[in-house]
Design a protein around this motif. Structure first.
Motif, PDB file in Angstrom:
ATOM      1  N   ALA A 268      71.911  86.367  37.009  1.00  0.00           N
ATOM      2  CA  ALA A 268      72.625  87.353  36.191  1.00  0.00           C
ATOM      3  C   ALA A 268      71.992  88.738  36.256  1.00  0.00           C
ATOM      4  O   ALA A 268      72.579  89.708  35.777  1.00  0.00           O
ATOM      5  CB  ALA A 268      72.701  86.874  34.739  1.00  0.00           C
ATOM      6  N   SER A 269      70.797  88.835  36.856  1.00  0.00           N
ATOM      7  CA  SER A 269      70.169  90.164  36.990  1.00  0.00           C
ATOM      8  C   SER A 269      70.898  91.016  38.018  1.00  0.00           C
ATOM      9  O   SER A 269      70.637  92.220  38.136  1.00  0.00           O
ATOM     10  CB  SER A 269      68.693  90.019  37.386  1.00  0.00           C
ATOM     11  N   ALA A 270      71.824  90.420  38.778  1.00  0.00           N
ATOM     12  CA  ALA A 270      72.644  91.187  39.711  1.00  0.00           C
ATOM     13  C   ALA A 270      73.723  91.984  38.983  1.00  0.00           C
ATOM     14  O   ALA A 270      74.340  92.875  39.576  1.00  0.00           O
ATOM     15  CB  ALA A 270      73.287  90.258  40.737  1.00  0.00           C
ATOM     16  N   ASN A 271      73.956  91.655  37.711  1.00  0.00           N
ATOM     17  CA  ASN A 271      74.932  92.390  36.901  1.00  0.00           C
ATOM     18  C   ASN A 271      74.406  93.800  36.654  1.00  0.00           C
ATOM     19  O   ASN A 271      73.363  93.991  36.020  1.00  0.00           O
ATOM     20  CB  ASN A 271      75.144  91.644  35.572  1.00  0.00           C
ATOM     21  N   LEU A 272      75.118  94.805  37.141  1.00  0.00           N
ATOM     22  CA  LEU A 272      74.618  96.179  37.085  1.00  0.00           C
ATOM     23  C   LEU A 272      74.577  96.731  35.660  1.00  0.00           C
ATOM     24  O   LEU A 272      73.746  97.589  35.355  1.00  0.00           O
ATOM     25  CB  LEU A 272      75.468  97.073  37.985  1.00  0.00           C
ATOM     26  N   ALA A 273      75.452  96.246  34.783  1.00  0.00           N
ATOM     27  CA  ALA A 273      75.425  96.696  33.393  1.00  0.00           C
ATOM     28  C   ALA A 273      74.168  96.184  32.698  1.00  0.00           C
ATOM     29  O   ALA A 273      73.512  96.912  31.940  1.00  0.00           O
ATOM     30  CB  ALA A 273      76.671  96.215  32.649  1.00  0.00           C
ATOM     31  N   ILE A 274      73.800  94.939  32.962  1.00  0.00           N
ATOM     32  CA  ILE A 274      72.563  94.372  32.406  1.00  0.00           C
ATOM     33  C   ILE A 274      71.362  95.114  32.977  1.00  0.00           C
ATOM     34  O   ILE A 274      70.429  95.477  32.259  1.00  0.00           O
ATOM     35  CB  ILE A 274      72.478  92.863  32.688  1.00  0.00           C
ATOM     36  N   ARG A 275      71.385  95.364  34.277  1.00  0.00           N
ATOM     37  CA  ARG A 275      70.274  96.102  34.914  1.00  0.00           C
ATOM     38  C   ARG A 275      70.091  97.478  34.269  1.00  0.00           C
ATOM     39  O   ARG A 275      68.980  97.884  33.955  1.00  0.00           O
ATOM     40  CB  ARG A 275      70.536  96.282  36.416  1.00  0.00           C
ATOM     41  N   GLY A 276      71.199  98.175  34.090  1.00  0.00           N
ATOM     42  CA  GLY A 276      71.124  99.518  33.526  1.00  0.00           C
ATOM     43  C   GLY A 276      70.560  99.517  32.113  1.00  0.00           C
ATOM     44  O   GLY A 276      69.764 100.385  31.744  1.00  0.00           O
ATOM     45  N   LEU A 294      69.528  92.597  45.491  1.00  0.00           N
ATOM     46  CA  LEU A 294      70.694  91.856  45.023  1.00  0.00           C
ATOM     47  C   LEU A 294      70.909  90.552  45.794  1.00  0.00           C
ATOM     48  O   LEU A 294      71.328  89.548  45.229  1.00  0.00           O
ATOM     49  CB  LEU A 294      71.947  92.731  45.121  1.00  0.00           C
ATOM     50  N   GLU A 295      70.604  90.545  47.081  1.00  0.00           N
ATOM     51  CA  GLU A 295      70.827  89.343  47.893  1.00  0.00           C
ATOM     52  C   GLU A 295      69.904  88.189  47.507  1.00  0.00           C
ATOM     53  O   GLU A 295      70.165  87.032  47.842  1.00  0.00           O
ATOM     54  CB  GLU A 295      70.655  89.659  49.377  1.00  0.00           C
ATOM     55  N   PHE A 296      68.812  88.503  46.785  1.00  0.00           N
ATOM     56  CA  PHE A 296      67.862  87.463  46.405  1.00  0.00           C
ATOM     57  C   PHE A 296      67.854  87.181  44.901  1.00  0.00           C
ATOM     58  O   PHE A 296      66.941  86.525  44.398  1.00  0.00           O
ATOM     59  CB  PHE A 296      66.452  87.835  46.871  1.00  0.00           C
ATOM     60  N   CYS A 297      68.870  87.665  44.179  1.00  0.00           N
ATOM     61  CA  CYS A 297      68.949  87.395  42.735  1.00  0.00           C
ATOM     62  C   CYS A 297      69.404  85.967  42.472  1.00  0.00           C
ATOM     63  O   CYS A 297      68.862  85.285  41.611  1.00  0.00           O
ATOM     64  CB  CYS A 297      69.898  88.385  42.060  1.00  0.00           C
ATOM     65  N   SER A 298      70.426  85.518  43.184  1.00  0.00           N
ATOM     66  CA  SER A 298      70.923  84.156  42.996  1.00  0.00           C
ATOM     67  C   SER A 298      69.998  83.175  43.708  1.00  0.00           C
ATOM     68  O   SER A 298      69.072  83.567  44.421  1.00  0.00           O
ATOM     69  CB  SER A 298      72.356  84.041  43.522  1.00  0.00           C
ATOM     70  N   ASP A 299      70.255  81.888  43.537  1.00  0.00           N
ATOM     71  CA  ASP A 299      69.384  80.861  44.108  1.00  0.00           C
ATOM     72  C   ASP A 299      69.272  81.009  45.624  1.00  0.00           C
ATOM     73  O   ASP A 299      70.297  81.153  46.311  1.00  0.00           O
ATOM     74  CB  ASP A 299      69.927  79.472  43.777  1.00  0.00           C
ATOM     75  N   ASN A 300      68.061  80.933  46.128  1.00  0.00           N
ATOM     76  CA  ASN A 300      67.854  81.079  47.568  1.00  0.00           C
ATOM     77  C   ASN A 300      66.503  80.494  47.955  1.00  0.00           C
ATOM     78  O   ASN A 300      65.601  80.362  47.123  1.00  0.00           O
ATOM     79  CB  ASN A 300      67.948  82.551  47.982  1.00  0.00           C
ATOM     80  N   ALA A 301      66.352  80.151  49.221  1.00  0.00           N
ATOM     81  CA  ALA A 301      65.112  79.542  49.696  1.00  0.00           C
ATOM     82  C   ALA A 301      64.032  80.569  49.987  1.00  0.00           C
ATOM     83  O   ALA A 301      62.847  80.225  50.042  1.00  0.00           O
ATOM     84  CB  ALA A 301      65.381  78.711  50.948  1.00  0.00           C
ATOM     85  N   ALA A 302      64.412  81.836  50.170  1.00  0.00           N
ATOM     86  CA  ALA A 302      63.406  82.862  50.440  1.00  0.00           C
ATOM     87  C   ALA A 302      62.449  83.008  49.265  1.00  0.00           C
ATOM     88  O   ALA A 302      61.230  83.148  49.443  1.00  0.00           O
ATOM     89  CB  ALA A 302      64.086  84.194  50.751  1.00  0.00           C
ATOM     90  N   MET A 303      62.978  82.966  48.039  1.00  0.00           N
ATOM     91  CA  MET A 303      62.113  83.087  46.853  1.00  0.00           C
ATOM     92  C   MET A 303      61.247  81.843  46.684  1.00  0.00           C
ATOM     93  O   MET A 303      60.099  81.937  46.242  1.00  0.00           O
ATOM     94  CB  MET A 303      62.960  83.335  45.597  1.00  0.00           C
ATOM     95  N   ILE A 304      61.787  80.675  47.064  1.00  0.00           N
ATOM     96  CA  ILE A 304      61.006  79.436  47.001  1.00  0.00           C
ATOM     97  C   ILE A 304      59.847  79.521  47.996  1.00  0.00           C
ATOM     98  O   ILE A 304      58.719  79.127  47.689  1.00  0.00           O
ATOM     99  CB  ILE A 304      61.907  78.221  47.295  1.00  0.00           C
ATOM    100  N   GLY A 305      60.133  80.067  49.154  1.00  0.00           N
ATOM    101  CA  GLY A 305      59.087  80.233  50.153  1.00  0.00           C
ATOM    102  C   GLY A 305      58.044  81.250  49.752  1.00  0.00           C
ATOM    103  O   GLY A 305      56.850  81.079  50.037  1.00  0.00           O
ATOM    104  N   ARG A 306      58.475  82.301  49.057  1.00  0.00           N
ATOM    105  CA  ARG A 306      57.496  83.332  48.661  1.00  0.00           C
ATOM    106  C   ARG A 306      56.519  82.795  47.634  1.00  0.00           C
ATOM    107  O   ARG A 306      55.308  83.058  47.721  1.00  0.00           O
ATOM    108  CB  ARG A 306      58.229  84.564  48.111  1.00  0.00           C
ATOM    109  N   TYR A 307      57.008  82.027  46.662  1.00  0.00           N
ATOM    110  CA  TYR A 307      56.079  81.360  45.747  1.00  0.00           C
ATOM    111  C   TYR A 307      55.228  80.362  46.526  1.00  0.00           C
ATOM    112  O   TYR A 307      54.024  80.235  46.289  1.00  0.00           O
ATOM    113  CB  TYR A 307      56.833  80.627  44.631  1.00  0.00           C
ATOM    114  N   GLY A 308      55.864  79.680  47.466  1.00  0.00           N
ATOM    115  CA  GLY A 308      55.147  78.690  48.255  1.00  0.00           C
ATOM    116  C   GLY A 308      53.953  79.255  49.007  1.00  0.00           C
ATOM    117  O   GLY A 308      52.934  78.559  49.156  1.00  0.00           O
ATOM    118  N   LEU A 309      54.053  80.496  49.454  1.00  0.00           N
ATOM    119  CA  LEU A 309      52.925  81.115  50.159  1.00  0.00           C
ATOM    120  C   LEU A 309      51.687  81.191  49.270  1.00  0.00           C
ATOM    121  O   LEU A 309      50.584  80.820  49.685  1.00  0.00           O
ATOM    122  CB  LEU A 309      53.295  82.533  50.622  1.00  0.00           C
TER     123      LEU A 309
END
Length: 337
Positions: A268-276, A294-309
């Motif tokens: 939900a952080s991709a919502n620009l009104a909430i961000r503002g 914005l491309e990494f706000c919703s569920d994705n494996a890149a964020m899982i990998g970044r914590y994994g590092l």
């Protein structure tokens, strides 16, 4: 490289991250939104069957890098048990065959680390997390030092958007639809209650607001009786009350927290009104605001990998036979992630 896998709900995703440089080498994702839209929300059994098809297909795209993979990170909590199992079983099979260590990843920690994809870790931070399943504020001091300061008593922000959209006869997922309608609506037309406005409790609660929206829809003749302008105005009025609630409770914590960095993460952080609104709140208190792309706000494996590092560097690994799925755990203020 580190292979990461995400399947906590309705997104199948894998990523490859270079361990030394943090460079994202590969990131693939298949969304199931179209399949679940006809049911108005996620159907767990359907999601599981789709993961069973999509995850192996995504893994095949990483085949050229198989010999360079030194560890596997996978979401094992929280989420839907049947979907978590799909990712965990694939991770265990791959790690066992390749004789690699596994890094279990808490999904919410992944959202926090979405801030650091291809970047150095920057902590401490106060993190406002708003997603489909969770709404909370955390004090994050380190990899294994994350304390929940406030959480939701009922519906999450993302869940509320979806349920309001469903009540209005709109599609799924509801968040982007309500946000788009709200941009063209009159947010002052319907006077909706701001939850817990007069309560000293620092927590989030959206079930009452959702019920107030339901009553307005009934007064307008139900979804079929609503005009397009009714939908726009109600979407705007709902979003206004929700954001007012989110900011009111966040302000009480930010006012007494000395940490100068604040992050907004989650789908939900991709919502620009909430961000503002959060950006304006941080400016008011002299805080530095951080958000994920914005491309990494919703569920994705890149964020899982970044914590994994960071977890891999700290030695937080398990053998494939020891990895377990933990689908749900009630998260309360004062708890550690």
């Amino acid at each position: 490289m580190l292979l990461s896998i995400e399947s906590s709900c309705d997104d199948s995703s894998i990523a490859l991250t270079e361990i030394e440089s943090r460079r994202l080498v590969l990131h693939k994702k298949i969304s199931q939104e179209a399949e679940h839209a006809r049911y108005g929300g996620v159907v767990p059994e359907l999601a599981s069957r789709l993961h069973a098809v999509d995850l192996p297909r995504l893994l095949e795209s990483a085949r050229p890098y198989f010999n360079d993979i030194k560890a596997v990170a996978v979401t094992n909590e929280p989420g839907l048990a049947v979907t978590l199992n799909e990712g965990v079983m694939m991770a265990k099979a791959f790690a066992a065959f390749q004789k690699l260590p596994l890094v279990p990843v808490h999904h919410l920690k992944g959202h926090i680390y979405s801030l650091f994809i291809e970047k150095p870790t920057r902590l401490p931070m106060i993190v406002i997390l708003v997603s489909g399943g969770h709404t909370m504020i955390l004090r994050v001091k380190g990899l294994e030092d994350m304390e929940i300061l406030a959480t939701s008593l009922d519906d999450s922000v993302g869940e509320s958007y979806d349920k309001v959209a469903k009540m209005m006869g709109l599609g799924y997922p509801g968040g982007p639809i309500i946000e788009a309608l709200a941009r063209e609506g009159d947010e002052n037309r319907f006077e909706l209650p701001v939850p817990l406005r007069n309560s000293p409790l620092i927590a989030f609660s959206l079930s009452g607001l959702k019920n107030a929206v339901r009553l307005v829809i009934q007064e307008l003749g139900g979804p079929e009786g609503m005009s397009e302008q009714d939908r726009r105005d109600l979407a705007a009025s709902f979003q206004k009350a929700l954001i007012a609630h989110l900011i009111q409770k966040s302000r009480k914590l930010l006012a007494k927290e000395a940490i100068p960095d604040v992050a907004l993460v989650g789908g939900a952080s991709a919502n620009l009104a909430i961000r503002g609104a959060v950006e304006a709140l941080c400016a008011q208190y002299g805080k530095r605001i951080h958000t994920a792309p914005l491309e990494f706000c919703s569920d994705n494996a890149a964020m899982i990998g970044r914590y994994g590092l960071d977890a891999l560097a700290a030695g937080l690994t398990v053998a494939p036979e020891d990895l377990r799925v933990n689908p749900s755990r009630k998260l309360k203020a004062g708890m550690k992630l």
